[in-house]
Design an enzyme around this catalytic site. Structure first.
Site, short mmCIF file in Angstrom:
data_model
loop_
_atom_site.label_atom_id
_atom_site.label_comp_id
_atom_site.label_asym_id
_atom_site.label_seq_id
_atom_site.Cartn_x
_atom_site.Cartn_y
_atom_site.Cartn_z
N ASP A 1 34.01 20.61 -19.04
CA ASP A 1 35.44 20.80 -18.82
C ASP A 1 36.13 20.09 -20.00
O ASP A 1 35.55 19.18 -20.57
CB ASP A 1 35.84 20.18 -17.49
CG ASP A 1 37.35 20.21 -17.27
OD1 ASP A 1 37.91 21.31 -17.35
OD2 ASP A 1 37.93 19.14 -17.05
N CYS B 1 -0.09 3.85 2.65
CA CYS B 1 0.34 3.44 3.99
C CYS B 1 1.84 3.71 4.18
O CYS B 1 2.27 4.11 5.26
CB CYS B 1 0.08 1.95 4.21
SG CYS B 1 -1.61 1.46 3.87
N ASP C 1 35.48 16.10 -14.29
CA ASP C 1 36.06 14.82 -13.87
C ASP C 1 35.74 14.47 -12.42
O ASP C 1 36.11 13.42 -11.93
CB ASP C 1 37.57 14.78 -14.11
CG ASP C 1 38.31 15.86 -13.35
OD1 ASP C 1 37.73 16.43 -12.41
OD2 ASP C 1 39.47 16.14 -13.68
N CYS D 1 0.85 -1.20 0.00
CA CYS D 1 0.00 0.00 0.00
C CYS D 1 0.88 1.25 0.00
O CYS D 1 1.57 1.53 0.99
CB CYS D 1 -0.91 -0.02 1.22
SG CYS D 1 -1.77 1.53 1.53
N ASP E 1 37.10 19.56 -10.50
CA ASP E 1 35.98 20.44 -10.83
C ASP E 1 34.87 20.42 -9.78
O ASP E 1 33.75 20.81 -10.06
CB ASP E 1 35.39 20.03 -12.19
CG ASP E 1 36.41 20.15 -13.30
OD1 ASP E 1 37.02 21.21 -13.42
OD2 ASP E 1 36.61 19.17 -14.03
#
Length: 789
Positions: free
Chosen positions: A493, A100, A686, A97, A690
């Site tokens: 990049d 629920c 990478d 459910c 970065d």
């Protein structure tokens, strides 16, 4: 100051995307009286405070929150407790459910003992973080009490400290078909058909009525019992209670065949829906069947079969052909082919031999491998992937949050509408009968459950996330899957993302001597250098360099190298070196890093070293353009000439070169200028260098994240291979998933609205209403399963 006299506090600043604002906040907070030191980590959005003992802690926190709100309003500030939390998992076997599940999760989350909770309806797993200041056993008992009160009869299994359930305690759910339900439906249907037959043949009698009452009790007895128990607990708006009131109401006004038929088809619909949900669960979990069951631990000359959790770093394990690699490690003996498809989505087998790294989740195909373990199970790749995918449901999309809020108001609103429809018209409309309008009101009750939405929307998102993981794309939450559909700009990049990040010799241009001789001069000149360019030349030369033949060595900063080799003066460097030494040379036309060589003041040629473009980078950008991405941008710290050449080769729209890491964040801020909330920006890097830019972007995507802790930490999406073309695949999966989500929302709401209007007008009967409830839910679940294809 003694460390013991410092109080440490942590605040999570949800929604912090401005790097400059983070610096301002940190600077202001660190200057507060009473704050010994502070550190705001922009990547994980965590502000750590060291507060001096003796000062008013609450007052300091208030001042800090004020600084945050003044500097960057609207952040979601969460104060992390000093005490650590205990993570526990409960498997709720038999939970079918969806509503629920929402109720259980909400109630458990509100417990003061709980730091956070997440109930994943798909794998029936409730993950809770219990505050260490509370008794763990008592808290677990409270949680079990909530589960039993909300949805009685579930098979609750609690994982122990090692994250395992003892095998003797595990009760496998063999299938989603309950024999008792089938028997009940068959007997109830036969009795119901017999009652209908009595009416059809003109024998309307007390016998027919008795048959209907018997059928009703057989089919709906369990529903009535659940409704009664839930009503005692105050749960007045659950599906069992509403269906009971609707059908009892129909019985009371003499609509016996219809009341029984509605209950019968409700139960049949629930039964079929349970099977459909079960199939979708199995389909999703089968995509993630990468968890290893055991490890062959080598102890001396013997092999011992143990749980992967028992293996320590430095232990040696053996993986036989056909077995999964259970933990990350390094091959110390053996050569074999491994199947990486479970992690990367790639079907091509990969060779591994002595000295190479292997990751948990790989499947060894054809020979014995002996591996030294480098990471414990909790830190292994397979464990992190499973954790990411299984807990993706905790990061809900805006659509999911909307549906959750909508469902809270929808059901009470329709129930109130049902009462008004049943009561008001008979009072104000002349000639209107109470029984007629009560029937219309009962139609409202049947349609009042939002199960189709509560069940199918999370299922659609989870299916999309599961399918993406099968393709080697890890998406950390449905919020990111939703955001991917609105991508306007993709920022890459360069090094390691669009290019391989490995420098190689790509051109040798000799003047007056052979290419082999020019390469030899260059190799001896670079033999004593640790520069990546020098290493690439030596790697390409691939012969032993006798350093005794070099009688002098001089490195000229910013120019190059001067050596004496075999009594010859060799110069190797850039154009500035050639001009400095007054050597006539021909400038290279190729793009890349150029090393010019002169021997005894005579120019002898040049060698070009460049970073190779990945094979599928051009295809990746073409795919993005075909998906309607407006701008593809490249950021790089490389020189302008190299950057522009690669951008032209790949079809990149804009390129920014000579950027330092911090300047990339500034450039991303510029890209954001003038964009609306709907125009999302992806940054692809990478995952290591970065990290700040990945955190700033709407969606940060880490390339080649296989085994990279930094990538998994910083990014929102992790590509498990080095292929940028997977970005378009991620966007395609996101677009398809979001289409399915909105198909389900529009279909469910439209059908319910039509039936409500027709029901109020006396046109729609309870048969249409039952279709608008369980029929629509079943169709929505089946539609949600398409996200896995």
């Amino acid at each position: 100051m003694d460390a013991s006299s410092i109080i440490r506090k942590e605040l999570i600043l949800g929604g912090l995307n401005c790097a400059h604002c983070a610096e301002v906040i940190n600077e202001k907070v660190s200057k507060l009286d009473g704050v010994e030191s502070s550190n705001l980590n922009f990547i994980n959005k965590k502000l750590v405070l060291n507060i001096q003992e003796g000062v008013n802690e609450e007052e300091i926190i208030e001042k800090v929150i004020k600084i945050i709100n003044d500097t960057e309003p609207g952040l979601d500030i969460e104060i992390v407790s000093n005490s650590k939390v205990i993570k526990r998992e409960l498997i709720l076997g038999g939970l079918n459910c969806a509503h629920c599940a929402e109720v259980i999760n909400e109630k458990v989350s509100k417990l003061e003992e709980i730091d956070s909770a997440n109930l994943n309806f798909i794998n029936k797993k409730l993950t809770v973080n219990i505050r260490k200041s509370f008794d763990e056993k008592e808290t677990i008992n409270k949680i079990v009490g909530i589960v039993n009160a909300t949805e009685p009869g579930l098979d609750i299994q609690i994982k122990n400290e090692n994250g395992n359930i003892k095998k003797s305690e595990v009760k496998e759910e063999k299938n989603d078909i309950n024999k008792k339900d089938i028997i009940k439906l068959v007997i109830g249907s036969l009795v119901y058909i017999f009652g209908i037959y009595q009416i059809a043949t003109g024998f309307e009698s007390k016998l027919a009525d008795a048959m209907f009452i018997i059928a009703y009790v057989i089919v709906g007895g369990e529903v009535l019992l659940k409704a009664l128990k839930n009503a005692i607990r105050g749960q007045m708006f659950d599906e069992n209670f509403l269906m009971s009131i609707a059908t009892i109401g129909a019985l009371s006004i003499g609509e016996l065949p219809e009341a029984v038929g509605v209950m019968l088809f409700y139960q049949l619909g629930e039964f079929l829906q349970g099977i459909a949900v079960g199939k979708s669960r199995k389909s999703i979990t089968s995509l993630m069947k990468i968890r290893p069951d055991y490890a062959n631990l080598k102890e001396g000359s013997e092999l011992k079969v143990v749980s992967p959790e028992e293996v320590k770093i430095g232990d040696v394990i053996v993986v036989k052909p056909g077995e999964k690699v259970p933990l990350d490690g390094v091959v110390i003996d053996g050569y074999s082919m491994v199947d990486t498809s479970a992690l990367t989505g790639e079907s091509v087998l990969r060779e591994v031999s002595k000295g190479e790294s292997v990751l948990s989740g790989f499947i060894n195909k054809n020979a014995l491998l002996t591996i030294e373990v480098t990471k414990g199970f909790e830190e292994s790749t397979v464990s992190k992937i499973l954790d990411l995918v299984e807990n993706a449901s905790s990061k809900k999309s805006k659509t999911e949050n909307f549906i959750t809020k909508f469902s809270k108001y929808y059901t009470p609103a329709v129930v109130i509408g049902a009462v008004l429809v049943a009561v008001v018209p008979p009072i104000i409309i002349p000639g209107a009968t109470f029984s007629e309008w009560l029937y219309r009101g009962l139609v409202f009750l049947v349609v009042s459950c939002p199960c189709a939405l509560v069940l199918s929307i999370p299922l659609s998102f989870f299916s999309g996330i599961g399918f993406a993981s099968k393709n080697g794309i890890l998406i950390k939450g449905s919020n990111y899957l939703e955001a991917l559909r609105d991508v306007d700009t993709v920022v890459f990049d360069k090094t390691g993302t669009l290019t391989k990040g490995v420098f190689n010799v790509t051109k040798i241009n000799a003047v007056g001597i052979s290419e082999e001789k020019l390469l030899e001069y260059a190799a001896f000149a670079e033999a004593n250098s640790n520069h990546p360019i020098a290493k690439s030349i030596l790697s390409y030369y691939d012969k032993k360099v006798d350093l005794d033949k070099i009688t002098s060595y001089e490195e000229i900063a910013a120019y190059g190298i001067r050596i004496n080799y075999n009594n010859e003066l060799i110069l190797a460097g850039n154009e500035k070196l050639m001009r400095k030494e007054n050597i006539f040379y021909s400038p290279a036309k190729e793009v890349g890093t150029v090393v010019y060589i002169a021997v005894n003041q005579v120019y002898r040629g040049y060698i070009v070293i460049s970073d190779e473009v990945k094979e599928d980078s051009e295809k990746a950008i073409k795919n993005l353009k075909s998906l309607g991405i407006k701008d593809v941008v490249m950021l790089t710290g490389d020189n302008e000439k190299v950057a522009r050449a690669i951008a032209k080769e790949l079809g990149v729209d804009k390129v920014y070169s000579n950027l330092l890491p911090n300047e990339k964040v500034d450039k991303l801020e510029e890209i954001y200028e003038g964009k609306s909330e709907k125009e999302k920006v992806i940054f692809v890097g990478d995952g290591i260098n970065d990290a700040p830019v990945l955190a700033r972007a709407d969606i940060g995507i880490a390339m080649g994240g296989l085994g990279s802790d930094a990538a998994i930490e910083a990014a929102d999406v992790v590509l498990m291979t080095d292929e940028p073309s997977k970005i378009s695949k991620a966007i395609e999966i996101a677009s398809k998933t979001n289409k399915i989500v909105w198909q389900n929302i529009i279909f469910a709401l439209a059908v319910k609205a039509i039936v409500l209007i027709l029901g109020a007008g006396g046109v729609a009967t309870m048969w249409e209403a039952i279709f608008a409830d369980v029929g629509v839910a079943l169709i929505a679940v089946l539609n949600a399963m398409r996200a896995m294809r």
